[in-house]
Design an enzyme around this catalytic site. Structure first.
Site, mmCIF file in Angstrom:
data_model
loop_
_atom_site.group_PDB
_atom_site.id
_atom_site.type_symbol
_atom_site.label_atom_id
_atom_site.label_comp_id
_atom_site.label_asym_id
_atom_site.label_seq_id
_atom_site.Cartn_x
_atom_site.Cartn_y
_atom_site.Cartn_z
ATOM 1 N N ILE A 15 -24.285 1.479 23.257
ATOM 2 C CA ILE A 15 -22.914 1.047 23.872
ATOM 3 C C ILE A 15 -21.657 1.381 22.788
ATOM 4 C CG2 ILE A 15 -21.641 -0.807 24.780
ATOM 5 C CD1 ILE A 15 -23.993 0.001 26.351
ATOM 6 N N ASP A 36 -20.465 -0.054 10.851
ATOM 7 C CA ASP A 36 -21.937 -0.092 11.238
ATOM 8 C C ASP A 36 -22.432 0.049 9.611
ATOM 9 O OD1 ASP A 36 -24.795 0.342 11.642
ATOM 10 O OD2 ASP A 36 -24.065 0.740 13.613
ATOM 11 N N CYS A 155 -24.670 -5.212 31.829
ATOM 12 C CA CYS A 155 -24.599 -4.175 32.742
ATOM 13 C C CYS A 155 -25.118 -4.596 34.154
ATOM 14 C CB CYS A 155 -25.369 -2.854 32.186
ATOM 15 S SG CYS A 155 -27.104 -3.187 31.782
ATOM 16 N N THR A 156 -26.235 -5.232 34.226
ATOM 17 C CA THR A 156 -26.810 -5.715 35.544
ATOM 18 C C THR A 156 -25.585 -6.538 36.168
ATOM 19 O OG1 THR A 156 -28.853 -5.600 34.520
ATOM 20 C CG2 THR A 156 -28.676 -6.694 36.666
ATOM 21 N N THR A 185 -34.498 0.077 27.095
ATOM 22 C CA THR A 185 -33.322 0.067 26.140
ATOM 23 C C THR A 185 -34.055 -0.146 24.670
ATOM 24 O OG1 THR A 185 -33.444 -2.435 26.403
ATOM 25 C CG2 THR A 185 -32.092 -1.022 27.816
ATOM 26 N N THR A 214 -34.187 -11.864 33.015
ATOM 27 C CA THR A 214 -32.744 -11.304 33.161
ATOM 28 C C THR A 214 -31.811 -12.623 33.652
ATOM 29 O OG1 THR A 214 -31.045 -10.132 33.881
ATOM 30 C CG2 THR A 214 -32.650 -10.154 35.378
ATOM 31 N N GLY A 215 -30.807 -12.896 32.866
ATOM 32 C CA GLY A 215 -29.703 -13.867 33.243
ATOM 33 C C GLY A 215 -28.489 -13.418 34.031
ATOM 34 N N ASN A 319 -26.651 2.040 33.624
ATOM 35 C CA ASN A 319 -26.331 1.000 32.671
ATOM 36 C C ASN A 319 -25.956 1.239 31.372
ATOM 37 O OD1 ASN A 319 -29.536 2.063 33.056
ATOM 38 N ND2 ASN A 319 -29.154 1.288 30.758
#
Length: 338
Positions: A15, A36, A155-156, A185, A214-215, A319
C-alpha cells in the site's frame, strides 16, 4: 491552484508504494518523505520501479541521490529508517499528513507517535479499533478538524460501503451477509507455515482456497450507523495476486425488481458516486479490474434475485490500487480543513 499538500509515508510495502505511485501522478499532493527501517534506498528504488501486478513505473525516472534521498525526476524525496514512529522528523521535510501503512501502528495511541515528529494529521491505511473510520463517497463529510488520527478503513469496506449505502438509501436493508473472494496478501504464506492465531491462514496461499474472518462488513456499521448490527461477513482467500470481489446478499425493506436495483446503482455511479462506484454489464473477470481506481464496480450480470426482497449483489475492486487511490482522496479532503 494553491500549494500542494505535503505528505509522508511510513511503511513502503504494497500500500505504501502504491500510495506513492498515486501521489506522484497527481498535482494536488507532493510526496516529500518515506520512512522504512527495513529497506535501503537502492532496494526501495527497485521495489518501486518494478511491480509484478501493476507493471513498471514509467513516469519520472527514479534514481538514488544518496542513502537518505530518492529523486523522482528532479524532485527529491527524503528517506528515513526509524523503527519508532516518534523518532521520525517529519517536520524537517514539511510533511503535514502522514500515511501510516506499516500495518503495525493501527490504533490511535500508536499512530499518534507521528505527531511528535511534527506531523499534523495521520491516516491509517487499515481498519482501526479506536480511530474514526472514513470511506470516501460514504461518510468523509463527517470528518472534523479536531480528528488528528483517522482510518481509511479496509479495501473491502471501501468496496462494500458505497454499494450498501445506495441499496439502503433506495430500498432499505433489513439484514445482510457479505462474502469477499479476496486475493492473497503479504501476510499469507507461500508454503505451509506457522500462523498460531489463524491456523488456516498459515496454509499455502498459492494453491488453496482459505476461509478467513473479516471485519469489513461490521465496519460498514461504523461508517453508516443506520446499518450497525445489520451486516456481517467472511472472506475466502484465493490464489490470485490482485482484485477481489464482494458478494452482498441482503433482505430488503421495500420490494424491488433486480432491474430497479441495477438502475439505482447505475444512476448513483454516474452521479454523486462517480469515480467511487462503478457499473458494468460486460462479461468481466477479475483481471479486467487490475489498475481500476474505483472503490467498487457493480457487476450487473453476476447478481441474482430470489424474490423482490431477497437479492445477491456482486461488486469488484482492485484491493491494492483502488484502496490506495482513496487514501490520497482522503488526504486531499482533510487537507481542506488544515
Amino acid at each position: 491552484m494553491g500549494a500542494k499538500i505535503k505528505i509522508g509515508i511510513n511503511g513502503f510495502g504494497r500500500i505504501g508504494r502504491l500510495v506513492a505511485r498515486v501521489a506522484l501522478k497527481r498535482d494536488d499532493v507532493e510526496l516529500v518523505a518515506v520512512n522504512d527501517p527495513f529497506i535501503t534506498t537502492d532496494y526501495m528504488t527497485y521495489m518501486f520501479k518494478y511491480d509484478s501486478v501493476h507493471g513498471q513505473w514509467k513516469n519520472d525516472e527514479l534514481t538514488v541521490k544518496d542513502s537518505n534521498t530518492l529523486l523522482f525526476g528532479q524532485k527529491p524525496v527524503t528517506v528515513f529508517a526509524h523503527r519508532n514512529p516518534e523518532e521520525i522528523p517529519w517536520a524537517s521535510t514539511g510533511a503535514d499528513i502522514i500515511v501510516e501503512s506499516t500495518g503495525v501502528f493501527t490504533d490511535k495511541d500508536k499512530a499518534a507517535a507521528h505527531l511528535k515528529g511534527g506531523a499534523k494529521k495521520v491516516i491509517i491505511s487499515a481498519p482501526s479499533k479506536d480511530a474514526p473510520m472514513f470511506v470516501v463517497g460514504v461518510n468523509e463529510n463527517e470528518y472534523k478538524p479536531e480528528f488528528d488520527i483517522i482510518s481509511n478503513a479496509s479495501c473491502t469496506t471501501n468496496c462494500l460501503a458505497p454499494l450498501a449505502k445506495v441499496i439502503n438509501d433506495r430500498f432499505g436493508i433489513v439484514e445482510g451477509l457479505m462474502t469477499t473472494v479476496h486475493s492473497i496478501t503479504a501476510t499469507q504464506k507461500t508454503v505451509d507455515g506457522p500462523s498460531s492465531k489463524d491456523w488456516r491462514g498459515g496454509r499455502a496461499a498459492s494453491f488453496n482456497i482459505i476461509p478467513s474472518s473479516t471485519g469489513a462488513a461490521k465496519a460498514v456499521g461504523k461508517v453508516l450507523p443506520a446499518l450497525n448490527g445489520k451486516l456481517t461477513g467472511m472472506s475466502f482467500r484465493v490464489p490470485t495476486v490482485d482484485v477481489s470481489v464482494v458478494d452482498l446478499t441482503v433482505r430488503l425493506e421495500k420490494a424491488a425488481t433486480y432491474d430497479e436495483i441495477k438502475a439505482a446503482i447505475k444512476e448513483e455511479s454516474e452521479g454523486k458516486l462517480k469515480g467511487i462506484l462503478g457499473y458494468t454489464e460486460d462479461d468481466v473477470v477479475s483481471t479486467d479490474f487490475i489498475g481500476d481506481t474505483r472503490s467498487s464496480i457493480f457487476d450487473a450480470k453476476a447478481g441474482i434475485a430470489l424474490n423482490d426482497k431477497f437479492v445477491k449483489l456482486v461488486s469488484w475492486y482492485d484491493n491494492e490500487l483502488g484502496y490506495s487511490t482513496r487514501v490520497v482522496d482522503l488526504i486531499v479532503h482533510i487537507a481542506k480543513q488544515l
